[in-house]
Write an enzyme that holds these catalytic residues in place. Structure first.
Site, PDB file in Angstrom:
ATOM      1  N   TYR A 182     -14.713 -14.087 -34.186  1.00  0.00           N
ATOM      2  CA  TYR A 182     -13.108 -15.051 -35.138  1.00  0.00           C
ATOM      3  C   TYR A 182     -13.844 -16.615 -35.876  1.00  0.00           C
ATOM      4  O   TYR A 182     -14.150 -17.440 -34.613  1.00  0.00           O
ATOM      5  CB  TYR A 182     -12.171 -14.973 -34.670  1.00  0.00           C
ATOM      6  CG  TYR A 182     -10.975 -14.022 -34.752  1.00  0.00           C
ATOM      7  CD1 TYR A 182     -11.326 -13.256 -36.274  1.00  0.00           C
ATOM      8  CD2 TYR A 182     -10.488 -13.153 -34.050  1.00  0.00           C
ATOM      9  CE1 TYR A 182     -10.596 -12.111 -36.414  1.00  0.00           C
ATOM     10  CE2 TYR A 182     -10.145 -12.241 -34.564  1.00  0.00           C
ATOM     11  CZ  TYR A 182      -9.621 -11.873 -35.589  1.00  0.00           C
ATOM     12  OH  TYR A 182      -8.919 -10.421 -35.626  1.00  0.00           O
ATOM     13  N   LYS A 215       7.539 -14.988  -5.909  1.00  0.00           N
ATOM     14  CA  LYS A 215       7.514 -14.698  -6.772  1.00  0.00           C
ATOM     15  C   LYS A 215       6.858 -14.126  -8.108  1.00  0.00           C
ATOM     16  O   LYS A 215       5.514 -14.484  -8.195  1.00  0.00           O
ATOM     17  CB  LYS A 215       8.228 -16.246  -7.206  1.00  0.00           C
ATOM     18  CG  LYS A 215       7.034 -17.455  -6.757  1.00  0.00           C
ATOM     19  CD  LYS A 215       8.048 -18.715  -7.489  1.00  0.00           C
ATOM     20  CE  LYS A 215       7.106 -19.701  -7.275  1.00  0.00           C
ATOM     21  NZ  LYS A 215       7.667 -21.053  -7.272  1.00  0.00           N
TER      22      LYS A 215
END
Length: 355
Positions: free
Chosen positions: A255, A47
Site C-alpha cells: 500500500y 493480567k
C-alpha cells in the site's frame, strides 16, 4: 522454528499464524526473579491474558513451579484462570467497582481495594482483602493521608501494596522516596504482608522487596534482568507463506507504494498483519529469520498480510513457515512501541502453542 522445521499439527488452525510460548523459559525467568527477591515470596502478574500469551496455561506453569500469588486486573480474568490449587491466591488489582460486589463475594479471589469508597463497601463484608496505597505514582490507591485517618480500621488486610513510578530508571530519586513512604505507612497499617516491587523494582535491591514481589513483564522476557544474565525469550511468532512472487527492479511493493525494489527481489506474502498485533510501524523495519538469515519486511504492513524479501532464502516454497524476529527489546526500539504493548497487543487470531 525455521521454514525447514516440521510444522506443528494442522489441527492447530492451519491457516493462522502461530504464537509459540516457551513455558520452560517463562518458569526459568520466574525462578530468577524469585531468587533475586530472596526471602520475599514471588508472585506473578498474569493480567491481560497473561500479557497476551494465554493466562490459563501461563498460570498453570507458574503454579507448578511454586508460585502462590497470581495477580489480575479484572474479575472476569479470575474465571479465565480456572480453578486454582489450595494455597494459590489470586488478587484483583482494580478492587471492587460498582456492580462487582456479587461476583467478588462469590469468588475465591480477593480484591485489592484502591479507593475510600471501595474500602467502605468491602468493610461491611468482614472478608479479607488487600489494599493499594499511593506513594507517588498518582494512579490507583488510597492516599497516605486516608490510610492514616482510620479509614482502614477494621479491615482484615492480607497484603498492603504500592506501585513504583520509576523503577525502570534505577537512578531516579523517586524510587527511594516511594520506598521510604511505603515503609512509613506499612509500619502503621496492620497487614500480614507488604508488596512494592514489580519486575524492575526487584532489581533495585533488598530494600524494595518487602514480603511479596510482583514481577510482570520480566516473566515474559521483557525489561531488565534482576541479575547479570539476560532473560529468556518466551514468545515467538511463526507465519505461513501464502504466495511467493518475483518483483522486478523498480517495482513498488505494498500500500502507498512506499517501497521500491532497487533490484529484482523474491518476496514472500505471509498471513500476518496489524490485526494480529504485528505493528504497522515495523513496515520496512521488521524481519523474518530463515535458518538464521535475516529477511527484511518490505513495504507497508497491512491488516492481514506482510511482505518479506526472501531473496536470501531461495529454497522456500509456498506453504512453508517463517519465524519472525520478535526480540522484544529490538522490536520495541524498531516499532516505537513498548514491550508491554507488543505482548499485550498480540491478537486473538493466533493459534497459541504452549511448549
Amino acid at each position: 522454528m525455521t521454514s525447514c522445521d516440521a510444522p506443528l499439527p494442522d489441527t492447530l488452525a492451519p491457516d493462522a499464524s502461530r504464537l509459540t510460548v516457551d513455558t520452560a523459559a517463562l518458569v526459568a525467568n520466574w525462578r530468577r526473579f524469585a531468587r533475586a527477591g530472596a526471602a520475599a515470596a514471588c508472585g506473578a502478574a498474569v493480567k491481560a491474558d497473561g500479557y497476551g500469551l494465554g493466562a490459563r496455561p501461563i498460570a498453570a506453569a507458574l503454579v507448578a513451579a511454586g508460585c502462590r500469588d497470581l495477580l489480575v486486573a479484572h474479575w472476569h480474568e479470575v474465571a479465565a484462570l480456572g480453578p486454582q490449587p489450595d494455597g494459590v491466591r489470586v488478587a484483583v488489582l482494580h478492587g471492587v467497582m460498582p456492580g462487582d460486589m456479587a461476583r467478588a463475594l462469590a469468588s475465591p479471589a480477593v480484591p485489592v481495594l484502591v479507593t475510600a469508597g471501595q474500602v467502605q463497601a468491602w468493610k461491611v463484608t468482614g472478608r479479607p482483602c488487600d489494599v493499594m496505597v499511593d506513594t507517588g505514582l498518582n494512579r490507583l490507591g488510597i492516599d497516605i493521608a486516608e490510610a492514616r485517618s482510620g479509614l482502614l480500621d477494621g479491615l482484615a488486610i492480607d497484603t498492603l501494596h504500592s506501585h513504583l513510578a520509576c523503577s525502570e530508571t534505577p537512578a531516579s530519586p523517586a524510587n527511594e522516596a516511594q520506598r521510604a513512604a511505603f515503609a512509613d505507612i506499612a509500619a502503621v497499617v496492620p497487614a500480614r504482608r507488604r508488596a512494592l516491587a514489580n519486575s524492575a523494582g526487584i532489581g533495585l535491591g533488598p530494600g524494595w522487596h518487602f514480603d511479596l514481589t510482583r514481577p510482570g513483564i520480566g516473566l515474559y522476557g521483557g525489561g531488565a534482568s534482576p541479575d547479570a544474565h539476560p532473560l529468556a525469550p518466551v514468545a515467538g511468532i511463526a507465519t505461513r507463506i501464502i504466495q511467493l512472487r518475483d518483483v522486478p527492479a523498480g517495482a513498488s511493493i505494498g500500500y502507498g507504494a512506499t517501497y521500491t525494489a532497487a533490484g529484482p527481489l523474491r518476496v514472500a506474502v505471509v498471513a500476518l498483519g496489524y490485526a494480529d498485533g504485528y505493528p504497522r510501524s515495523l513496515s520496512d523495519r521488521g524481519r523474518a529469520l530463515v535458518d538464521g538469515v535475516p529477511c527484511p519486511v518490505v513495504g507497508r504492513i497491512s491488516m492481514d498480510l506482510t511482505i518479506i524479501d526472501v531473496s536470501a532464502a531461495p529454497d522456500l516454497a509456498e506453504g512453508d513457515w517463517l519465524t519472525m524476529d520478535f526480540d522484544l527489546a529490538g522490536s520495541a526500539a524498531a516499532s516505537g512501541r513498548s514491550e508491554y504493548e507488543l505482548l499485550t497487543g498480540l491478537g486473538a487470531r493466533y493459534a497459541r502453542v504452549h511448549t
